[in-house]
Design a protein around this motif. Structure first.
Motif, short mmCIF file in Angstrom:
data_model
loop_
_atom_site.label_atom_id
_atom_site.label_comp_id
_atom_site.label_asym_id
_atom_site.label_seq_id
_atom_site.Cartn_x
_atom_site.Cartn_y
_atom_site.Cartn_z
N ALA A 91 86.19 77.62 50.96
CA ALA A 91 86.32 75.96 52.38
C ALA A 91 86.73 74.63 51.13
O ALA A 91 87.43 74.17 51.77
N ARG A 92 86.29 74.45 49.96
CA ARG A 92 86.28 73.84 49.27
C ARG A 92 87.94 74.00 48.92
O ARG A 92 88.21 72.23 48.76
N ARG A 93 88.52 74.50 48.44
CA ARG A 93 90.09 74.79 47.85
C ARG A 93 90.64 74.78 49.43
O ARG A 93 91.85 74.36 49.02
N LEU A 94 90.87 75.25 49.84
CA LEU A 94 91.05 75.31 51.31
C LEU A 94 91.43 74.82 52.71
O LEU A 94 92.42 74.26 52.93
N ALA A 95 90.31 73.84 52.70
CA ALA A 95 90.13 73.22 54.11
C ALA A 95 90.65 71.57 54.36
O ALA A 95 90.45 71.66 53.42
N ASP A 96 91.18 71.56 55.26
CA ASP A 96 91.62 70.39 55.52
C ASP A 96 90.51 69.21 55.52
O ASP A 96 90.38 68.01 55.34
N VAL A 97 89.92 69.64 56.68
CA VAL A 97 88.47 69.79 57.42
C VAL A 97 86.76 70.47 57.28
O VAL A 97 87.37 71.71 57.56
N VAL A 98 85.99 70.07 56.96
CA VAL A 98 84.56 70.63 57.41
C VAL A 98 83.94 70.12 58.32
O VAL A 98 83.81 69.44 58.01
N HIS A 99 83.62 71.38 58.95
CA HIS A 99 82.59 70.64 60.27
C HIS A 99 81.02 71.29 59.83
O HIS A 99 81.43 73.04 59.64
N PHE A 100 80.12 71.14 59.67
CA PHE A 100 78.59 71.32 59.19
C PHE A 100 77.64 71.55 60.88
O PHE A 100 78.17 70.23 61.52
N ILE B 16 77.47 69.45 65.95
CA ILE B 16 78.52 69.43 64.51
C ILE B 16 77.77 67.59 64.05
O ILE B 16 78.05 67.20 64.92
N VAL B 17 76.94 67.76 62.62
CA VAL B 17 75.67 66.90 62.01
C VAL B 17 77.17 66.61 61.80
O VAL B 17 77.02 65.11 61.31
N GLU B 18 77.99 67.26 60.49
CA GLU B 18 78.91 66.25 60.13
C GLU B 18 80.44 66.93 59.70
O GLU B 18 80.03 67.75 59.52
N SER B 19 81.04 65.74 60.07
CA SER B 19 82.54 66.74 59.58
C SER B 19 83.25 65.62 58.54
O SER B 19 82.85 64.36 58.40
N GLY B 20 84.13 66.47 57.74
CA GLY B 20 85.12 65.67 56.79
C GLY B 20 85.98 66.49 55.36
O GLY B 20 85.90 67.31 55.61
N PRO B 21 86.45 65.97 54.90
CA PRO B 21 87.71 66.35 54.44
C PRO B 21 86.61 66.83 52.64
O PRO B 21 84.91 66.93 53.17
#
Lengths: 238, 259
Positions: free
Chosen positions: B217-226, B232-237
């Protein structure tokens, strides 16, 4: 020692064969009708519609809990009193088919439920309709699972159709009893009747085996002897 | 100063709710996915990750809220009444955002190539020979050209998942949903699937991935949603989510998986 009247065989065999043909007609027609009805009942019971589910469940329960011979007598002798006249042959087909459908619906239901629901989800996820998923994905697999059991019911049906002699359909057993009442040679005649039933069932069992093997994907064809043996086991009918 | 305009979202989820009986699984989820974006959904199990992506393409029917895909509403609220688009429109939307499942869910009575052409032929009404030609190309892309006539039972888990990816690609999708695509795989097979997914991302395919593979996820994602407890508690790069989480629950989650 008992003297076996071999001369009876050529004289009455053609008459018994005529009865055997009626037995086959009864069996194939009620099997065809039973398959269609059984599948419809199974799909209805799995449809998630309550108003459809409980009457169908009641049908299956009632038909499985009353002896086939009683069902045949009811259909043949009491339907006319409400204005429904069925010739004996068709009353027999209807009775056998309704009875068989109750059992087959359970076979189909179990087979359909054994297919992993994930495959339905996969079908939906590429935009297939529920009908399409049933026709293309679920039923082909469920039918393959059901074939050995259906085959067993067919073999049982070939023999159970003899009960239709009670409502005066001239099938194999009834023709046999007619011969006996003319000749008083029950031994010879019942032997012939038994052999004809055996040959029909034996051939049917081989046919079922063949169909089952044709429906099995090639990579699964080896090592299934035990399952094939099950196919020729007649299932118990009342 | 040049104002860079963001492309229209491909998928827009607003205030999505889903309950099973008295149990609220999703409690108002908002999610935006733009074309070409790779979104990861992470979070503790039971938090609603899988339910969310199953609601997005209506494998589960949401209880309330709005989903807009490619300019069309799949469901919406109108004066407190919850409307769901007709089945036909839902099917059309699904065919453009197929899902890849944790347990592959291949059609087990069909060969590999038959699995791949089922959607194009039956749903998109493409000619069978064209669909086969496309499927052969897709299978070659995922490295399974030689398995076209095998049955799913004859494949490894990793191979099955690549067939499932080819089956999704055959729909010429606008977006692919991945529901924990590597969770059922043996560890040595995970990398192959991740490579396949990365190749899709690099080609500009829009992906929504539910995954436990945090490094990936860290390498590939543009956005991560927790997502936790149905929201959804937090979203961001990924850098911010993994290295500088703001929300204490996210911080605890990140610590627990890195320990």
């Amino acid at each position: 020692m008992y003297e076996f009247f071999f001369v009876l065989i050529p004289r009455y065999f053609p008459f018994l064969l005529e009865g055997a043909i009626v037995t086959l007609e009864l069996s194939f027609l009620s099997m065809a009708l039973g398959l269609v009805l059984g599948l419809a009942v199974a799909l209805g019971r799995l449809s998630g519609r309550k108003w459809l589910e409980w009457p169908l469940a009641a049908y299956v329960e009632i038909w499985r809990d009353v002896p086939l011979i009683v069902q045949l007598l009811v259909i043949y002798f009491t339907l006319p009193s409400i204005g429904l006249f069925l010739p004996a042959f068709w009353a027999g087909v209807l009775g056998l088919a309704l009875n068989l459908a109750a059992y087959l619906s359970e076979v189909f239901r179990a087979a359909i439920l054994s297919i992993d629901p994930g495959q339905r989800a996969a079908g939906l996820s590429i935009g297939m309709s529920g009908f399409m998923i049933h026709r293309r994905i679920i039923l082909p697999q469920a039918l393959r699972i059901a074939v050995p059991t259906i085959g067993g019911y067919f073999i049982a049906l070939l023999k159970d159709s003899s009960l239709v002699s009670f409502i005066s359909v001239n099938e194999l057993l009834r023709n046999g009893t007619i011969v006996i009442s003319n000749t008083f040679k029950s031994m010879e005649v019942y032997m012939m009747v038994a052999i004809i039933y055996f040959v029909m069932s034996f051939v049917a069992a081989r046919l079922v085996q063949h169909v089952e093997q044709r429906l099995t994907p090639r990579h699964l064809r080896r090592g299934r002897r035990s399952q094939r043996a099950l196919a020729s086991q007649p299932a118990v009918m009342p | 100063m040049i104002l860079q305009t963001q492309p229209e979202p491909l998928l827009q989820v607003r205030a999505l709710h889903k309950s099973f009986g008295a149990h609220d699984v999703l409690k108002g989820v908002d999610l935006t996915v733009r074309p070409g974006e790779v979104s990861f959904v992470i979070g503790p199990s039971g938090g609603g990750k899988s339910t969310l992506i199953r609601c997005i393409n209506f494998l589960e029917t949401p209880s309330a809220g709005e989903i807009m895909f490619d300019g069309r509403h799949l469901c919406r609220e109108e004066g407190n009444v919850f409307h769901v688009a007709p089945e036909r429109e839902l099917r059309a939307a699904r065919s453009e955002m197929p899902m890849v499942f944790q347990h592959f869910n291949l059609f087990s009575h069909r060969t590999v190539i038959e699995n791949v052409i089922e959607g194009p032929v039956m749903v998109k009404r493409r000619r069978r020979d064209e669909a086969i030609a496309d499927a052969e190309r897709l299978l070659a892309e995922v490295g399974l050209a030689d398995k076209a006539d095998r049955y799913p039972d004859e494949l490894s888990g990793g191979q099955k998942q690549r067939v499932a990816i080819a089956r999704a690609l055959a729909m010429q999708p606008k977006l692919i949903l991945f529901d924990e695509p590597t969770s059922a795989l043996d560890p040595e097979l995970v990398a192959g699937i991740l490579d396949t997914i990365r190749a899709l991302a690099e080609r500009g395919m829009t992906l929504v991935v539910v995954s436990h593979e945090m490094g990936f996820a860290r390498r590939l994602a543009d956005v991560v949603h927790f997502i936790a407890d149905g929201a959804i508690v937090e979203s961001g790069p990924p850098q911010r989510i993994f290295d500088a989480p703001e929300n204490p629950r996210l911080a605890a989650f990140i610590r627990s998986i890195l320990h």
